[in-house]
Design an enzyme around this catalytic site. Sequence first.
Site, PDB file in Angstrom:
ATOM      1  N   CYS A  24       0.423   3.689   2.833  1.00  0.00           N
ATOM      2  CA  CYS A  24       0.909   3.151   4.109  1.00  0.00           C
ATOM      3  C   CYS A  24       2.417   3.350   4.241  1.00  0.00           C
ATOM      4  O   CYS A  24       2.923   3.657   5.323  1.00  0.00           O
ATOM      5  CB  CYS A  24       0.575   1.666   4.220  1.00  0.00           C
ATOM      6  SG  CYS A  24      -1.208   1.327   4.147  1.00  0.00           S
ATOM      7  N   CYS A  71       0.852  -1.201   0.000  1.00  0.00           N
ATOM      8  CA  CYS A  71       0.000   0.000   0.000  1.00  0.00           C
ATOM      9  C   CYS A  71       0.886   1.249   0.000  1.00  0.00           C
ATOM     10  O   CYS A  71       1.539   1.533   1.002  1.00  0.00           O
ATOM     11  CB  CYS A  71      -0.890  -0.054   1.248  1.00  0.00           C
ATOM     12  SG  CYS A  71      -1.640   1.499   1.718  1.00  0.00           S
TER      13      CYS A  71
END
Length: 131
Positions: A47, A44
């Site tokens: 993230c 991600c």
Amino acid sequence: MPLKQYTAQGYDAFQEVLATIGSGKRIVALFTGSKNLSTGQSWCPDCVVAEPVVEEVIQTPEVAALDVHFVTVFVGNREVWRDPAVGFRTNPALKLTCIPTLLELNNKAKRLLEGQVANKHQVKEFFTEED
């Protein structure tokens, strides 16, 4: 009592950590994409940006001194996360729609989503601001 840190890999492990902590305590969780074992990077991209920001903030003296149980929760790989039936999405206390998400459990109004989690000022306020 200073901030205590925990890590959970997946939904079941997250539930186990919550059981260990017990009720009546301030619990903040960062939900983030699991890391690739060979690269150490999350799948991600948001993230990857947000994790070091949160890590830096929880190390600051004013946040580290708080009586908070902080849980880093790896939600799984992309396929697991995208499953609409995954516990992170269906649990009424969580109802996650995106990652990264910073969430104070037992406080529905307190959450930061995606780009907000990469904002150092917002993350620090999240921990230190009284409701």
